[in-house]
Scaffold this motif. Sequence first.
Motif, PDB file in Angstrom:
ATOM      1  N   GLY A 226       0.795  -1.231   0.000  1.00 40.53           N
ATOM      2  CA  GLY A 226       0.000   0.000   0.000  1.00 40.53           C
ATOM      3  C   GLY A 226       0.825   1.278   0.000  1.00 40.53           C
ATOM      4  N   LYS A 227       2.155   1.167   0.139  1.00 43.80           N
ATOM      5  CA  LYS A 227       2.994   2.379   0.128  1.00 43.80           C
ATOM      6  C   LYS A 227       3.325   2.743  -1.322  1.00 43.80           C
ATOM      7  CE  LYS A 227       4.145   2.331   4.745  1.00 43.80           C
ATOM      8  NZ  LYS A 227       4.956   1.257   5.252  1.00 43.80           N
ATOM      9  N   LYS A 228       3.739   4.013  -1.514  1.00 41.60           N
ATOM     10  CA  LYS A 228       4.027   4.482  -2.877  1.00 41.60           C
ATOM     11  C   LYS A 228       5.151   3.689  -3.542  1.00 41.60           C
ATOM     12  CE  LYS A 228       7.146   8.411  -1.731  1.00 41.60           C
ATOM     13  NZ  LYS A 228       7.758   8.075  -0.539  1.00 41.60           N
ATOM     14  N   GLU A 229       6.078   3.195  -2.717  1.00 41.37           N
ATOM     15  CA  GLU A 229       7.228   2.471  -3.295  1.00 41.37           C
ATOM     16  C   GLU A 229       6.964   0.978  -3.483  1.00 41.37           C
ATOM     17  OE1 GLU A 229       8.059   2.824   1.205  1.00 41.37           O
ATOM     18  OE2 GLU A 229       7.275   4.095  -0.379  1.00 41.37           O
ATOM     19  N   GLN A 230       5.725   0.518  -3.182  1.00 39.72           N
ATOM     20  CA  GLN A 230       5.459  -0.929  -3.196  1.00 39.72           C
ATOM     21  C   GLN A 230       5.841  -1.603  -4.511  1.00 39.72           C
ATOM     22  OE1 GLN A 230       1.424  -2.299  -2.408  1.00 39.72           O
ATOM     23  NE2 GLN A 230       1.947  -4.380  -2.956  1.00 39.72           N
ATOM     24  N   ASN A 231       5.335  -1.083  -5.624  1.00 45.46           N
ATOM     25  CA  ASN A 231       5.554  -1.781  -6.889  1.00 45.46           C
ATOM     26  C   ASN A 231       7.034  -1.835  -7.251  1.00 45.46           C
ATOM     27  OD1 ASN A 231       3.960  -3.238  -8.817  1.00 45.46           O
ATOM     28  ND2 ASN A 231       4.646  -1.757 -10.335  1.00 45.46           N
ATOM     29  N   MET A 232       7.735  -0.725  -6.956  1.00 44.07           N
ATOM     30  CA  MET A 232       9.168  -0.678  -7.247  1.00 44.07           C
ATOM     31  C   MET A 232       9.926  -1.712  -6.405  1.00 44.07           C
ATOM     32  SD  MET A 232      11.754   2.481  -6.773  1.00 44.07           S
ATOM     33  CE  MET A 232      11.962   2.242  -5.028  1.00 44.07           C
ATOM     34  N   VAL A 233       9.626  -1.759  -5.104  1.00 45.18           N
ATOM     35  CA  VAL A 233      10.322  -2.708  -4.208  1.00 45.18           C
ATOM     36  C   VAL A 233       9.967  -4.148  -4.593  1.00 45.18           C
ATOM     37  CG1 VAL A 233      10.573  -3.504  -1.817  1.00 45.18           C
ATOM     38  CG2 VAL A 233      10.538  -1.057  -2.312  1.00 45.18           C
ATOM     39  N   ASP A 234       8.680  -4.401  -4.881  1.00 48.32           N
ATOM     40  CA  ASP A 234       8.267  -5.748  -5.315  1.00 48.32           C
ATOM     41  C   ASP A 234       9.058  -6.178  -6.550  1.00 48.32           C
ATOM     42  OD1 ASP A 234       6.425  -5.947  -3.341  1.00 48.32           O
ATOM     43  OD2 ASP A 234       4.652  -5.708  -4.591  1.00 48.32           O
ATOM     44  N   THR A 235       9.146  -5.252  -7.516  1.00 48.52           N
ATOM     45  CA  THR A 235       9.845  -5.560  -8.774  1.00 48.52           C
ATOM     46  C   THR A 235      11.318  -5.847  -8.520  1.00 48.52           C
ATOM     47  OG1 THR A 235       8.306  -4.114  -9.917  1.00 48.52           O
ATOM     48  CG2 THR A 235      10.287  -4.708 -11.126  1.00 48.52           C
ATOM     49  N   LEU A 236      11.969  -4.982  -7.720  1.00 48.41           N
ATOM     50  CA  LEU A 236      13.397  -5.170  -7.433  1.00 48.41           C
ATOM     51  C   LEU A 236      13.641  -6.470  -6.671  1.00 48.41           C
ATOM     52  CD1 LEU A 236      14.435  -1.528  -6.425  1.00 48.41           C
ATOM     53  CD2 LEU A 236      15.064  -2.734  -8.503  1.00 48.41           C
ATOM     54  N   ALA A 237      12.727  -6.791  -5.735  1.00 46.93           N
ATOM     55  CA  ALA A 237      12.888  -8.034  -4.946  1.00 46.93           C
ATOM     56  C   ALA A 237      12.758  -9.255  -5.848  1.00 46.93           C
ATOM     57  CB  ALA A 237      11.850  -8.075  -3.826  1.00 46.93           C
ATOM     58  N   ILE A 238      11.818  -9.208  -6.793  1.00 46.88           N
ATOM     59  CA  ILE A 238      11.648 -10.337  -7.730  1.00 46.88           C
ATOM     60  C   ILE A 238      12.903 -10.490  -8.594  1.00 46.88           C
ATOM     61  CG2 ILE A 238      10.376 -11.065  -9.810  1.00 46.88           C
ATOM     62  CD1 ILE A 238       7.814 -10.093  -8.343  1.00 46.88           C
ATOM     63  N   ARG A 239      13.498  -9.340  -8.990  1.00 47.83           N
ATOM     64  CA  ARG A 239      14.720  -9.407  -9.812  1.00 47.83           C
ATOM     65  C   ARG A 239      15.897 -10.036  -9.079  1.00 47.83           C
ATOM     66  NH1 ARG A 239      14.393  -3.498 -12.338  1.00 47.83           N
ATOM     67  NH2 ARG A 239      12.628  -3.819 -13.717  1.00 47.83           N
ATOM     68  N   CYS A 240      15.888  -9.989  -7.752  1.00 52.00           N
ATOM     69  CA  CYS A 240      16.983 -10.615  -6.972  1.00 52.00           C
ATOM     70  C   CYS A 240      16.872 -12.132  -6.996  1.00 52.00           C
ATOM     71  CB  CYS A 240      16.887 -10.221  -5.499  1.00 52.00           C
ATOM     72  SG  CYS A 240      17.199  -8.528  -5.269  1.00 52.00           S
ATOM     73  N   MET A 241      15.659 -12.589  -7.223  1.00 52.88           N
ATOM     74  CA  MET A 241      15.428 -14.032  -7.165  1.00 52.88           C
ATOM     75  C   MET A 241      16.013 -14.718  -8.398  1.00 52.88           C
ATOM     76  SD  MET A 241      13.740 -14.812  -4.466  1.00 52.88           S
ATOM     77  CE  MET A 241      14.045 -13.537  -3.281  1.00 52.88           C
ATOM     78  N   SER A 242      16.431 -15.945  -8.209  1.00 52.09           N
ATOM     79  CA  SER A 242      16.818 -16.754  -9.369  1.00 52.09           C
ATOM     80  C   SER A 242      15.545 -17.038 -10.156  1.00 52.09           C
ATOM     81  CB  SER A 242      17.407 -18.083  -8.893  1.00 52.09           C
ATOM     82  OG  SER A 242      18.483 -17.836  -8.034  1.00 52.09           O
ATOM     83  N   LYS A 243      15.715 -17.453 -11.396  1.00 51.78           N
ATOM     84  CA  LYS A 243      14.551 -17.791 -12.215  1.00 51.78           C
ATOM     85  C   LYS A 243      14.163 -19.239 -11.933  1.00 51.78           C
ATOM     86  CE  LYS A 243      13.485 -16.326 -16.651  1.00 51.78           C
ATOM     87  NZ  LYS A 243      12.799 -15.093 -16.746  1.00 51.78           N
TER      88      LYS A 243
END
Length: 725
Positions: free
Chosen positions: A536-553
């Motif tokens: 619900g915070k303004k940075e949510q989508n950005m943080v979600d996206t960056l966190a997913i990018r840290c993950m292996s595929k």
Amino acid sequence: MNKKIKKLNKKEKDFSAKIYKILSQEPSKSFNYKQIAAILEVNDTQSRNEIIKELKYLASKEKIEEIDRGKYRVISGSDYYEGFIDMTSRKTGYFVCDELEKDVLIPFANLNHALDGDKVKCYIYNKRASRRPEAEVVEILQRAKNEFVGVIDIQKNFAFVTTANAKMYTDIFIPKNDIGEAQHGEVVLVRMTDWPKKADSPFGKVVKVLGKPGEHNTEIHAILAEYGLPYDFPIEVEAFANKIDTSITVEEIAKRRDMRNVLTFTIDPKDAKDFDDALSFQVLENGNYEIGVHIADVSHYVKEGTILDDEAYHRATSVYLVDRVVPMLPEVLSNFACSLRPHEEKYTFSAVFQLNEKAEVIDSWFGRTVIYSDQRFAYEEAQEIIETKSDIIPAHISLTGEQYHAPKPIVEATLKLDELAKKLRSKRMAAGAISFDKVEVKFNLNENAEPVGVFFKQSKDANHLIEEFMLLANRKVAEFIGKQKKTFVYRIHDEPNEDKLMSLQSVISKFGYSINFKSKATISSSLNTLLEDVQGKKEQNMVDTLAIRCMSKAAYSTQNIGHYGLAFDYYSHFTSPIRRYPDVMAHRLLQYYLDGGKSVNEEDYEEKCKHSSEMESLAANAERDSVKYMQVKYMQDHKDQEFLGVVSGVTEWGVYVEIVENKCEGMCRIREIKDDYYVFDEKQYALVGEMTKSLIQLGDEVYVKVKNADLVKKQLDFWYIRKNE
């Protein structure tokens, strides 16, 4: 003096790479300096001396050997690697190879006609100076693709096709006879036919005309063609599918566990047509619960060795674009015969579990069944039952558009399943699973498939209910076979990359969040805390996206390394065979092993896993492109509007801004930000104003307007208006 040395070093570097390339292209042959000079087309004394010097130097470094006086041959294997090209948008590439610790830069001059994704053989040189190593492509082993989508520019006697792909650094030359029916300015699919050594551009032939740029169908077909994905079935495959006997017979029922009398229902999205899973529920005499996870028995209809199976394997997955689905199987199967539609008897492959009150699995059974679905629910209807504990489904949620009472046994079953699913989920989270509930962008489309509104889809309890039982079936099937040490198709997920986690840490610390690197468990739990805290915070989508990018595929493999994100030691895909080929393979293998079959050939299945992973990746790219296309199309109609956005990326050429209300992302160029003269500060991930020292950094709220919406490139450019103070 210094200039001269610099010049010489450059020449040395060039000769070294070129000599090595000549020798390594013909490893069994030896060359003297005269032959090399002739190939390099140099005949001045200085260059010849340079070649003699380089030959001696390469021999001293044991890259080549002198096998006869003045005759040299490459020593096989030295500084010689196979890998893949990862192009940047700036005409340089990187050589990606498992054997090398870091990706190696390939300057444009050293690409030698290699393109993004190509499998290549490279020579790595790191000259005497202590500079970063660089690579030169000595051989293209396999093209990643030879078909490209672009716009054709027709001249008098020839044409050029230019692609919108920033990583494609060349246009394609089309001789007059190969232009076909294409008209100037149309979007076409071209096949690369040749790339002569001295030509700047490859030669190609128009294979298909896709239409005029910017038209809806043209752009959707262009997205599919760009990734080599089909948008219709060959006639013979459709005909074969239409001839399959899809009737339910007494003989076939006799071979299966008959579960038609057990309460069974499906919960799916409102607009779903292929229902590939159903749940059955009954309370046993001992007070435990028998829960059946019933999956469409696709392998009953799709037999190995048929053209239908070949086509399904080739596609490997259904592709879900914004306005259409490109199915893996023809409609007669995907939407009818295999789909677990309400009030119809269906053949299924099932995982039946006995669970106690604590959601512990007491017993498991796997095998072929026949079921009868008593009810079809949309997620919203099931969610209403969970939230209100009532049987009344209001008209605005109901699939029929009218209020109705859900049958009491189904209401009770839904509530109990929800309770058990929550227990399964909390066990999973306690074991270190990561909870990615990323917001999905969805569009309201009008009858012309144009976006008239944007909304976000988030998972609720009803989604989690289905998810947990599908995860349970996938895990238990994989465990059942994995413990027998037999070849199987696993869904694997490696641990996250620590370097990427460190860069995530440096971004999120600006917002007061952190990751605890102490152990595997603390990393998982701090990631979960982070994902919860940004909700619900303004940075949510950005943080979600960056966190997913840290993950292996996640990928398919016969080599089981477990699934990090789900915290499972064994995991497979068993529950969606209508839309994923690996699930079809899992069904076939499970039945084969239930029948007492010996372990199958691992290499064959590893090859199939690799193909499935590659096709999944292409489909995901196409899906992402279709969302971007729709976002650009949507923003075209909102050019006069001011939008509040969040800075989602900062680079030396500008800032990326994601609009809060619709998640559309675009670029504000640094030179067009007028309230100061800004320079990029890499350490702070920020632009810094020279005069005011004001910062524009990740997570800042800013107001923007649409400057340009390019449908072909799927790019948005914004005007920067001001910061939201």
